[in-house]
Design a protein around this motif. Structure first.
Motif, PDB file in Angstrom:
ATOM      1  N   ALA A 197       2.086  57.608  50.786  1.00 39.83           N
ATOM      2  CA  ALA A 197       2.167  59.067  50.700  1.00 39.83           C
ATOM      3  C   ALA A 197       3.020  59.589  51.845  1.00 39.83           C
ATOM      4  N   MET A 198       3.682  60.727  51.573  1.00 38.94           N
ATOM      5  CA  MET A 198       4.518  61.369  52.595  1.00 38.94           C
ATOM      6  C   MET A 198       4.790  62.789  52.135  1.00 38.94           C
ATOM      7  N   ASP A 199       5.423  63.573  52.987  1.00 37.39           N
ATOM      8  CA  ASP A 199       5.872  64.912  52.644  1.00 37.39           C
ATOM      9  C   ASP A 199       7.389  64.868  52.513  1.00 37.39           C
ATOM     10  N   PRO A 200       7.925  64.839  51.277  1.00 38.23           N
ATOM     11  CA  PRO A 200       9.373  64.671  51.105  1.00 38.23           C
ATOM     12  C   PRO A 200      10.207  65.752  51.778  1.00 38.23           C
ATOM     13  N   SER A 201       9.620  66.930  51.981  1.00 37.48           N
ATOM     14  CA  SER A 201      10.377  68.024  52.593  1.00 37.48           C
ATOM     15  C   SER A 201      10.529  67.853  54.097  1.00 37.48           C
ATOM     16  N   ASN A 202       9.796  66.915  54.677  1.00 40.18           N
ATOM     17  CA  ASN A 202       9.855  66.707  56.128  1.00 40.18           C
ATOM     18  C   ASN A 202      10.129  65.246  56.462  1.00 40.18           C
ATOM     19  N   VAL A 203      11.070  64.664  55.724  1.00 36.78           N
ATOM     20  CA  VAL A 203      11.478  63.275  55.926  1.00 36.78           C
ATOM     21  C   VAL A 203      12.982  63.256  56.170  1.00 36.78           C
ATOM     22  N   HIS A 204      13.406  62.506  57.201  1.00 37.83           N
ATOM     23  CA  HIS A 204      14.818  62.503  57.587  1.00 37.83           C
ATOM     24  C   HIS A 204      15.290  61.068  57.815  1.00 37.83           C
ATOM     25  N   THR A 205      16.251  60.645  57.026  1.00 38.99           N
ATOM     26  CA  THR A 205      16.854  59.327  57.244  1.00 38.99           C
ATOM     27  C   THR A 205      17.678  59.362  58.527  1.00 38.99           C
ATOM     28  N   VAL A 255      12.410  57.106  45.083  1.00 39.78           N
ATOM     29  CA  VAL A 255      13.143  55.909  45.512  1.00 39.78           C
ATOM     30  C   VAL A 255      14.633  56.215  45.610  1.00 39.78           C
ATOM     31  N   HIS A 256      15.128  57.010  44.661  1.00 40.97           N
ATOM     32  CA  HIS A 256      16.568  57.277  44.597  1.00 40.97           C
ATOM     33  C   HIS A 256      17.000  58.424  45.511  1.00 40.97           C
ATOM     34  N   MET A 257      16.036  59.147  46.043  1.00 38.42           N
ATOM     35  CA  MET A 257      16.384  60.215  46.985  1.00 38.42           C
ATOM     36  C   MET A 257      16.875  59.632  48.305  1.00 38.42           C
ATOM     37  N   PRO A 300      23.697  56.099  36.928  1.00 38.52           N
ATOM     38  CA  PRO A 300      22.755  56.859  36.083  1.00 38.52           C
ATOM     39  C   PRO A 300      21.407  57.145  36.730  1.00 38.52           C
ATOM     40  N   GLU A 301      20.939  56.267  37.625  1.00 33.45           N
ATOM     41  CA  GLU A 301      19.633  56.527  38.230  1.00 33.45           C
ATOM     42  C   GLU A 301      19.647  57.776  39.107  1.00 33.45           C
TER      43      GLU A 301
END
Length: 418
Positions: free
Chosen positions: A319-327, A122-124, A177-178
């Motif tokens: 579910a997702m692949d965090p390494s292939n996600v782009h804001t 969530v914080h990424m 802190p989060e």
């Protein structure tokens, strides 16, 4: 390179003691080779996997098994299992491929030993990546860690460690802190797995790029930084892994407890280096915003088809692949490999494709998804029957109740969408 060759190399690596209690031979692995899913060392493979003649503890499933969606950890027939997709490993070096397997196996071990799952994603995606001061300090911190690793003299290395930790304390003083916990948890989880991966190859250092990392590559940076902290702990704290306590042991905290170097006027960054880091941070944040616009534009500026869906009631990202996600905007995110959206019996899963999601709330991903677009090179077919909307296209499966969908369009696109 076959899954069998890769796992034979893993077996050889298992002879080396990489971490207290970590036994690769006790951890099952599932590997998708592009055609079939191989299962190694699993005690309860289930009926869908068939044994391989002459290879005990090796099983085969024709096709991509439901549990395998990337280099990760999944539950296969009730057992946590390391999962690897061969097309997700660059090159054809068997040892490098085996080290990736070891990385994922260590995640299974971390889960069992420390109940460690890594930073809250969530914080990424709402991390303050446009904060110039934070990025300036992060760059200086990374450079100090790099100098600590490169220093052949133990005393000099220790002093650069102390400098890096001092800069980190200043940086964390200005970070909510989060996000501090997100970094530390990701360093514990992914950084340590990267450390084990490197150690399995017989290496004892990690390269930190001279240009550091993009402003939004916060999670990506945690891999080598966490690994670097572990390698520095190897220098200054013998058998430190035996005292590691998972979520109760931050790597930077452990390093601070063994680095007590006195201040040295020759260690640190002068005004010129500090100003350069500030200017570079300003430029890189401008580049980030430009690249986000380009990443969104490139989703549309090509020839093919779009499946565009909008929902009256939002779907959840499950579910997702965090390494292939782009804001790409405040509410839009591009997924360039895998994503799953669900609510009740409604479900969309893209296993190999390109999608753009739109958030229903303030968080770009975890406040619900109100709309999604999928790219397809060939024209897809959407069927409507018995109150359902369905599509089965290579890498994409859609099952939705018509009552949820307020808009469903398939349209051909070319260039110059904007």
């Amino acid at each position: 390179m076959s899954p069998v060759e890769m796992m034979e190399r893993v077996d050889k690596m298992a002879a080396n003691r990489l971490w207290n209690g970590f036994d690769m031979r006790r951890i099952p692995v599932a590997v998708f080779d592009g055609t079939s899913t191989w299962l190694f060392g699993h005690d309860k493979p289930g009926d869908r996997f068939h044994p391989i003649d002459g290879r005990p503890d090796t099983y085969l499933y024709e096709g991509l098994h439901d549990s395998v969606r990337g280099n990760s950890v999944a539950v296969v027939n009730g057992v946590e299992t390391a999962t690897v997709m061969l097309d997700g490993i660059a090159g054809d070096d068997v040892s490098v491929a085996a080290s990736v397997v070891v990385h994922e196996m260590f995640h299974v071990f971390q889960s069992a030993r420390y109940a460690e799952r890594g930073g809250n994603l969530v914080h990424m995606y709402d991390y303050p990546v446009e904060d110039v001061r934070q990025l300036q300090l992060r760059r200086l911190e990374t450079e100090a860690v790099s100098r600590a690793l490169r220093a052949a003299d133990g005393a000099i290395s220790r002093k650069w460690c102390a400098e890096a930790l001092k800069i980190r304390r200043r940086r964390y003083d200005g970070l909510p802190p989060e996000y501090v916990e997100f970094e530390r948890a990701t360093e514990r989880h992914e950084g340590l797995a990267h450390y084990i991966e490197i150690r399995s190859l017989g290496r004892h250092t990690v390269e930190l790029p001279e240009a550091e990392f993009a402003p939004d590559a916060v999670r990506k940076r945690c891999y080598p930084i966490g690994c670097a902290f572990a390698l520095l702990l190897d220098r200054f704290a013998e058998n430190w892994s035996e005292r590691f306590a998972g979520r109760h042991s931050d790597l930077d905290g452990l390093l601070a407890s063994v680095v007590d170097a006195e201040a040295d006027p020759d260690i640190g960054f002068g005004p010129e280096e500090t100003d350069r880091a500030l200017r570079q941070a300003e430029n890189d944040i401008s580049d980030l915003l430009r690249k986000r616009r380009e990443t969104k534009r490139s989703f549309y500026d090509r020839t093919g088809f779009l499946i565009e869906l909008r929902f009256g009631e939002a779907l959840r990202l499950t579910a997702m692949d965090p390494s292939n996600v782009h804001t790409v905007g405040e509410s839009e995110v591009r997924h360039s490999r895998f994503v799953r959206l669900e609510a009740g019996t409604d479900r969309i899963e893209m296993t190999d494709g390109d999608a753009l999601t739109e958030s229903a709330g303030k968080h770009p991903l975890f406040a619900g998804i109100c709309a999604v677009a999928f790219f397809a090179a060939d024209e897809p077919v959407i069927e409507r029957k018995s109150g359902m909307i369905a599509a089965d296209h290579p890498g994409l499966r859609i099952r939705l109740s018509e009552s949820r969908v307020t808009e469903s369009v398939v349209r051909k696109i070319g260039t110059n969408h904007f």
